[in-house]
Motif scaffolding. Structure first.
Motif: not given
Length: 269
Positions: A103-118
Motif C-alpha cells: 500500500s502507498r507505493t506509487f504517486d500515479v497509477v496509469a491505465c490505457q484502455f484496460g479498465v473495460m476488461f476488468f
C-alpha cells in the motif's frame, strides 16, 4: 476457453504493429503527457499491453522516476520487453484486481484502455487506490460509444452482416462497453475514490494506407479472431474481406481516416 480468456486474447505482434499506430498511439502520448505533468517519483502502469504507453512514459518522465509496467498477459509483456524502452523499466505480470505491491507505493497509477476488461471494476479501482500514496492519482482512458469510433463501428457492422444470426459483439461489449460516465463515477466511488473525478473527452483521427489495414488489425489481432473462428473456423479471410469492403464503402478505397473518441479520467486520492 472461457469468455474472459477469449476477451483478452490479443496477438502481440499484430496488436503492436497495426493497432497501436492505428488507434492507440495518439492516446498513449496524451496519457503519458498527463502523467508527466504531475510530480511523481514512482509510476505504476496496469494493463500495459505491448508497451505503447510505457515507451511514452519512459521518454517523458524524469530519469529519477521509477516506472513499473504490468499486464495480466505475459506474452504481451514479453513482446514489450523485446521492443524495449530506452531506459530501465520494471516489467511484471500482475492482475489488476490483486496488485502485488505494498500500500502507498506509487504517486500515479496509469491505465490505457484496460479498465473495460476488468471483470470487477470497483475492485480494480480499490486496488489502484490502495497502492497510491496520499495526493496521488489514477489516470486512465476508456473508449466512447462505438458509434463515435469509425473503424470499430464499421468492423462490427460488417461482421453483423456476415453472421446475422449470431453477430460477434466483442467490440461493443468490451472495448466500447464502458463509456457511461455515471457508471464510471459509481465504480470509482465504490473503489474508494471519494473526490469527484475529472472527465475529459478527447477526439483524434486514425489513418491507414488502405481499408485492408484496419480490417486485418481488428479481425486478426484482437479477440474478434476467436469470435469469428467460433462461428466459422475457416471464416477469417472472408471476414477480413467483408470488413475491408465496408470500410472502403464508408471511408474510401484509398488511404482512409477514421474518427476516434475516448474519455480520459483523473481520480485523485
Amino acid at each position: 476457453m472461457n469468455g474472459l480468456a477469449r476477451d483478452t486474447l490479443f496477438v502481440p505482434r499484430l496488436y503492436d504493429e497495426q493497432l497501436v499506430p492505428l488507434i492507440f498511439a495518439a492516446y498513449a502520448a496524451d496519457l503519458a503527457q498527463r502523467v508527466a505533468a504531475r510530480p511523481a517519483t514512482s509510476v505504476l502502469e496496469i494493463a500495459a499491453g505491448t508497451g505503447a504507453v510505457t515507451r511514452e512514459l519512459a521518454a517523458r518522465l524524469p530519469t529519477g522516476t521509477t516506472i513499473v509496467a504490468t499486464d495480466l498477459q505475459q506474452p504481451m509483456l514479453d513482446f514489450a520487453m523485446r521492443v524495449g524502452t530506452g531506459r530501465p523499466i520494471e516489467w511484471r505480470q500482475a492482475d489488476a484486481l490483486q496488485l502485488p505491491f505494498a500500500s502507498r507505493t506509487f504517486d500515479v497509477v496509469a491505465c490505457q484502455f484496460g479498465v473495460m476488461f476488468f471483470p470487477d471494476k470497483a475492485r480494480a479501482f480499490a486496488e489502484a487506490r490502495r497502492v497510491l500514496r496520499p495526493g496521488g492519482a489514477l489516470i486512465f482512458n476508456v473508449w466512447d460509444r462505438i458509434e463515435e469510433n469509425d473503424f470499430a463501428d464499421a468492423v462490427t457492422a460488417a461482421l453483423a452482416a456476415m453472421f446475422p444470426a449470431d453477430p460477434p459483439r466483442f467490440l461493443p461489449r468490451v472495448p466500447h462497453g464502458y463509456s457511461d460516465i455515471a457508471a464510471i463515477r459509481r465504480d470509482l466511488a465504490a473503489g474508494g475514490f471519494n473526490a469527484r473525478p475529472q472527465f475529459e473527452t478527447v477526439t483524434a483521427r486514425s489513418a491507414a494506407a488502405s481499408p485492408r489495414i484496419p480490417a486485418l488489425a481488428y479481425c486478426l489481432g484482437t479477440p474478434l479472431r476467436a469470435e469469428i473462428e467460433m462461428r466459422k473456423p475457416s471464416g477469417l479471410e472472408a471476414a477480413v474481406d467483408a470488413v475491408e469492403a465496408l470500410i472502403a464503402e464508408r471511408l474510401g478505397d484509398g488511404p482512409v481516416e477514421g474518427r476516434l473518441k475516448a474519455h480520459v479520467v483523473v481520480a485523485e486520492t
